[in-house]
Design a protein around this motif. Structure first.
Motif, PDB file in Angstrom:
ATOM      1  N   GLY A  31       5.618  10.556  -0.137  1.00  0.00           N
ATOM      2  CA  GLY A  31       6.598  10.115   0.851  1.00  0.00           C
ATOM      3  C   GLY A  31       7.238  11.286   1.572  1.00  0.00           C
ATOM      4  N   GLY A  32       7.681  12.270   0.808  1.00  0.00           N
ATOM      5  CA  GLY A  32       8.292  13.441   1.416  1.00  0.00           C
ATOM      6  C   GLY A  32       7.300  14.252   2.226  1.00  0.00           C
ATOM      7  N   GLN A  33       6.073  14.341   1.723  1.00  0.00           N
ATOM      8  CA  GLN A  33       5.035  15.085   2.436  1.00  0.00           C
ATOM      9  C   GLN A  33       4.713  14.416   3.769  1.00  0.00           C
ATOM     10  N   LEU A  34       4.560  13.086   3.756  1.00  0.00           N
ATOM     11  CA  LEU A  34       4.269  12.360   4.988  1.00  0.00           C
ATOM     12  C   LEU A  34       5.420  12.495   5.975  1.00  0.00           C
ATOM     13  N   ARG A  35       6.637  12.355   5.469  1.00  0.00           N
ATOM     14  CA  ARG A  35       7.814  12.479   6.329  1.00  0.00           C
ATOM     15  C   ARG A  35       7.858  13.875   6.948  1.00  0.00           C
ATOM     16  N   GLY A  36       7.581  14.899   6.136  1.00  0.00           N
ATOM     17  CA  GLY A  36       7.573  16.267   6.638  1.00  0.00           C
ATOM     18  C   GLY A  36       6.505  16.486   7.690  1.00  0.00           C
ATOM     19  N   GLN A  37       5.315  15.931   7.458  1.00  0.00           N
ATOM     20  CA  GLN A  37       4.234  16.074   8.436  1.00  0.00           C
ATOM     21  C   GLN A  37       4.606  15.398   9.757  1.00  0.00           C
ATOM     22  N   LEU A  38       5.185  14.194   9.658  1.00  0.00           N
ATOM     23  CA  LEU A  38       5.571  13.483  10.872  1.00  0.00           C
ATOM     24  C   LEU A  38       6.625  14.252  11.660  1.00  0.00           C
ATOM     25  N   TRP A  39       7.634  14.788  10.947  1.00  0.00           N
ATOM     26  CA  TRP A  39       8.679  15.551  11.634  1.00  0.00           C
ATOM     27  C   TRP A  39       8.110  16.814  12.258  1.00  0.00           C
ATOM     28  N   ASP A  40       7.197  17.494  11.536  1.00  0.00           N
ATOM     29  CA  ASP A  40       6.584  18.700  12.079  1.00  0.00           C
ATOM     30  C   ASP A  40       5.811  18.391  13.358  1.00  0.00           C
ATOM     31  N   GLN A  41       5.028  17.310  13.332  1.00  0.00           N
ATOM     32  CA  GLN A  41       4.257  16.930  14.515  1.00  0.00           C
ATOM     33  C   GLN A  41       5.176  16.574  15.673  1.00  0.00           C
ATOM     34  N   LEU A  42       6.197  15.785  15.390  1.00  0.00           N
ATOM     35  CA  LEU A  42       7.135  15.366  16.429  1.00  0.00           C
ATOM     36  C   LEU A  42       7.845  16.578  17.031  1.00  0.00           C
ATOM     37  N   ARG A  43       8.316  17.485  16.171  1.00  0.00           N
ATOM     38  CA  ARG A  43       9.019  18.684  16.643  1.00  0.00           C
ATOM     39  C   ARG A  43       8.103  19.527  17.532  1.00  0.00           C
ATOM     40  N   ASP A  44       6.858  19.744  17.088  1.00  0.00           N
ATOM     41  CA  ASP A  44       5.929  20.560  17.861  1.00  0.00           C
ATOM     42  C   ASP A  44       5.615  19.938  19.208  1.00  0.00           C
ATOM     43  N   GLN A  45       5.377  18.625  19.207  1.00  0.00           N
ATOM     44  CA  GLN A  45       5.038  17.957  20.464  1.00  0.00           C
ATOM     45  C   GLN A  45       6.220  17.977  21.428  1.00  0.00           C
ATOM     46  N   LEU A  46       7.418  17.686  20.926  1.00  0.00           N
ATOM     47  CA  LEU A  46       8.594  17.703  21.795  1.00  0.00           C
ATOM     48  C   LEU A  46       8.877  19.103  22.323  1.00  0.00           C
ATOM     49  N   ARG A  47       8.755  20.104  21.449  1.00  0.00           N
ATOM     50  CA  ARG A  47       9.002  21.485  21.873  1.00  0.00           C
ATOM     51  C   ARG A  47       8.035  21.876  22.985  1.00  0.00           C
ATOM     52  N   ASP A  48       6.754  21.557  22.791  1.00  0.00           N
ATOM     53  CA  ASP A  48       5.756  21.941  23.795  1.00  0.00           C
ATOM     54  C   ASP A  48       5.962  21.194  25.109  1.00  0.00           C
ATOM     55  N   GLN A  49       6.150  19.878  25.027  1.00  0.00           N
ATOM     56  CA  GLN A  49       6.265  19.077  26.240  1.00  0.00           C
ATOM     57  C   GLN A  49       7.583  19.330  26.968  1.00  0.00           C
ATOM     58  N   LEU A  50       8.687  19.192  26.249  1.00  0.00           N
ATOM     59  CA  LEU A  50       9.999  19.359  26.889  1.00  0.00           C
ATOM     60  C   LEU A  50      10.257  20.800  27.281  1.00  0.00           C
ATOM     61  N   GLY A  51       9.830  21.722  26.446  1.00  0.00           N
ATOM     62  CA  GLY A  51      10.022  23.136  26.765  1.00  0.00           C
ATOM     63  C   GLY A  51       9.336  23.511  28.065  1.00  0.00           C
ATOM     64  N   GLY A  52       8.077  23.075  28.216  1.00  0.00           N
ATOM     65  CA  GLY A  52       7.344  23.365  29.442  1.00  0.00           C
ATOM     66  C   GLY A  52       7.987  22.734  30.659  1.00  0.00           C
ATOM     67  N   THR A  77       2.480   6.301  -6.963  1.00  0.00           N
ATOM     68  CA  THR A  77       1.391   7.030  -7.604  1.00  0.00           C
ATOM     69  C   THR A  77       1.547   8.525  -7.392  1.00  0.00           C
ATOM     70  N   TRP A  78       1.900   8.884  -6.167  1.00  0.00           N
ATOM     71  CA  TRP A  78       2.121  10.282  -5.815  1.00  0.00           C
ATOM     72  C   TRP A  78       3.520  10.384  -5.204  1.00  0.00           C
ATOM     73  N   PRO A  79       4.559  10.568  -6.026  1.00  0.00           N
ATOM     74  CA  PRO A  79       5.934  10.567  -5.524  1.00  0.00           C
ATOM     75  C   PRO A  79       6.179  11.559  -4.388  1.00  0.00           C
ATOM     76  N   TYR A  96       0.836  -1.202   0.000  1.00  0.00           N
ATOM     77  CA  TYR A  96       0.000   0.000   0.000  1.00  0.00           C
ATOM     78  C   TYR A  96       0.873   1.256   0.000  1.00  0.00           C
ATOM     79  N   ILE A  97       1.867   1.278   0.875  1.00  0.00           N
ATOM     80  CA  ILE A  97       2.768   2.436   0.949  1.00  0.00           C
ATOM     81  C   ILE A  97       3.541   2.592  -0.364  1.00  0.00           C
ATOM     82  N   ASP A  98       4.008   1.467  -0.915  1.00  0.00           N
ATOM     83  CA  ASP A  98       4.720   1.502  -2.188  1.00  0.00           C
ATOM     84  C   ASP A  98       3.830   2.065  -3.294  1.00  0.00           C
ATOM     85  N   LEU A  99       2.585   1.619  -3.330  1.00  0.00           N
ATOM     86  CA  LEU A  99       1.637   2.107  -4.335  1.00  0.00           C
ATOM     87  C   LEU A  99       1.419   3.615  -4.182  1.00  0.00           C
TER      88      LEU A  99
END
Length: 116
Positions: free
Chosen positions: A78-99, A73-75, A66-69
């Motif tokens: 992969g980069g968009q998903l990776r970017g979204q995941l990193w953005d979410q991770l960065r925001d969550q870590l910044r908020d939690q660890l920063g506080g 289909t939409w090259p 499924y991921i390969d497809l």
């Protein structure tokens, strides 16, 4: 540093828990998709996010195909998903660890200043 010794009772507890979770991890029982989706949806709601879109697949091989497809289909997917995941991770870590760090540093500095 003190050496930590475990009693026989604690070793038994560890062995029991290890066996229990190994059994869960190696289970080939069908997944309870409804329960998993509901749990994830509740977590998202708790952090103020909308319910994610779920895809139910029958196996890890199905997920890989499924991921390969999607990425073929939409090259950009992969980069968009990776970017979204990193953005979410960065925001969550910044908020939690920063506080947490701000609170700890503030308490320590207050304690030191009041001591002087």
């Amino acid at each position: 540093m003190a050496k930590l010794l475990l009693t026989e009772e604690r070793w038994r507890i560890i062995a029991d828990a290890t066996g229990e979770w190994l059994k869960v991890g190696l289970s080939t029982d069908p997944a309870d998709f409804a329960a998993a989706e509901e749990a994830v949806a509740k977590l998202y709601a708790r952090i103020g996010k909308k319910r994610p879109y779920f895809v139910r697949l029958s196996s890890p091989l199905g997920a890989e195909l499924y991921i390969d497809l999607l990425t073929r289909t939409w090259p950009d997917m992969g980069g968009q998903l990776r970017g979204q995941l990193w953005d979410q991770l960065r925001d969550q870590l910044r908020d939690q660890l920063g506080g947490q760090l701000r609170g700890q540093l503030q308490d320590q500095l207050q304690g030191q200043l009041q001591g002087q």
